[in-house]
Enzyme design. Structure first.
Site, PDB file in Angstrom:
ATOM      1  N   GLU A 211       4.959  -1.174   4.276  1.00  0.00           N
ATOM      2  CA  GLU A 211       5.070  -1.173   2.937  1.00  0.00           C
ATOM      3  C   GLU A 211       3.842  -1.187   2.167  1.00  0.00           C
ATOM      4  O   GLU A 211       2.815  -1.596   2.729  1.00  0.00           O
ATOM      5  CB  GLU A 211       5.551  -2.693   2.782  1.00  0.00           C
ATOM      6  CG  GLU A 211       5.712  -3.209   1.232  1.00  0.00           C
ATOM      7  CD  GLU A 211       6.280  -4.750   0.916  1.00  0.00           C
ATOM      8  OE1 GLU A 211       6.850  -5.015   1.920  1.00  0.00           O
ATOM      9  OE2 GLU A 211       5.938  -5.020   0.116  1.00  0.00           O
TER      10      GLU A 211
ATOM     11  N   GLU B  91       1.633  -5.098  -8.077  1.00  0.00           N
ATOM     12  CA  GLU B  91       2.166  -6.432  -8.550  1.00  0.00           C
ATOM     13  C   GLU B  91       1.368  -7.003  -9.422  1.00  0.00           C
ATOM     14  O   GLU B  91       0.192  -7.095  -9.350  1.00  0.00           O
ATOM     15  CB  GLU B  91       2.580  -7.289  -7.112  1.00  0.00           C
ATOM     16  CG  GLU B  91       3.303  -6.385  -6.216  1.00  0.00           C
ATOM     17  CD  GLU B  91       3.460  -7.280  -4.942  1.00  0.00           C
ATOM     18  OE1 GLU B  91       4.567  -7.777  -4.779  1.00  0.00           O
ATOM     19  OE2 GLU B  91       2.657  -7.251  -4.161  1.00  0.00           O
TER      20      GLU B  91
END
Length: 286
Positions: free
Chosen positions: A163, A168
């Site tokens: 990932e 974010e």
């Protein structure tokens, strides 16, 4: 952004730099010199219509996905109110309180109090080596976790899947962008990455979030300013580097869960990620 409890989401916090805000297309950093994207999404289309299913998958639900691995409170839908075009060249991904009586099954409680959207390019568009570049405004506020990220197409269960969190922004840290990598032995709170300090709240202006994914090297940047580079040498033993593969893109706005905590009366509604464009440069085997 997958199955993790990132209260200490970044093992290595380095390169804390101040970025330059981007409020108009003219302020965006240039694309890679001499290159044309091999794929791009510019989101032209009629307002309140869904993005093209030729490129975008819409994942739905909550309970069966264990709150999307993070005990989140949103039920992802395929409704244009949660993911649709605005008619002015943008994709809007909006988290909204669930309508009264909707009874959407939730993992942590009987019904989910929020709806939102999670779009992916899995099986349709992927990046092997090159640059993934997304220009967006991200919602901020208590309990929110908007994310732009990638997952590997190797068919292995997460975290062995690999990932890359391109960006974010968590809850009460509206001016901080986190970029993180997760793999077989470095995931959850042991994810490896860095952070970037924006000049203002991430919801105030468009910024260009990018990774440059080259053989055995990934570099994160905001508005053309690199702030973290990961190589195999920075991984813990046994150094299981899983990023030499096709990786697809995900866009979502999560509500609640392990990292941002629950929303409250101050949480904006709707809480909208506005995506101006997505561009992939380089190569893909997909």
């Amino acid at each position: 952004m997958n199955r993790r409890n990132p209260l200490a989401a970044v093992l290595t916090l380095i390169g804390l730099l101040c970025g330059c805000g981007s409020g108009s297309p003219a302020d965006a950093p240039p694309s890679p010199a001499g290159q044309q994207p091999f794929w791009q999404a510019e989101f032209d289309g009629v307002a309140a219509t869904r993005p093209s299913p030729k490129t975008w998958n819409t994942e739905t639900g909550n309970r069966e996905a264990e709150g999307w691995g993070n005990k989140e409170l949103q039920y992802y839908t395929d409704d244009a109110a949660n993911s649709g075009l605005d008619g002015a060249g943008h994709l809007l991904i909006s988290a909204r309180p669930a309508a009264a009586g909707s009874e959407l099954p939730c993992y942590t409680q009987e019904f989910c109090p929020w709806t939102s959207a999670r779009l992916t390019t899995e099986g349709k568009v992927a990046l092997t080596h090159g640059r993934a570049e997304i220009r967006a405004k991200l919602p901020t506020g208590t309990g929110l976790l908007p994310a732009i990220w990638m997952l590997g197409d190797n068919g292995v269960e997460w975290p062995g899947q690999g990932e890359i969190d391109i960006c974010e922004v968590v809850g009460g840290e509206p001016g901080t962008v986190y970029g993180t990598a997760h793999g077989p032995t470095y995931f959850n709170e042991n994810g490896i990455g860095g952070s970037f300090t924006l000049p203002a709240d991430a919801s105030r202006a468009f910024h260009t979030y990018a990774i440059d994914k080259q053989p055995h090297r990934i570099t994160w940047s905001v508005d053309g300013k690199p702030y973290f580079t990961l190589t195999p040498a920075k991984l813990p033993a046994p150094g299981d580097w899983v990023f030499e593969q096709d990786m697809h893109l995900l866009l979502n706005v999560a509500v609640g869960g392990d990292w941002p905590g629950p929303p409250d009366a101050s949480t904006p509604s709707p809480a909208t990620m506005t995506v101006d464009y997505v561009r992939f440069y380089g190569e893909s085997r997909a």
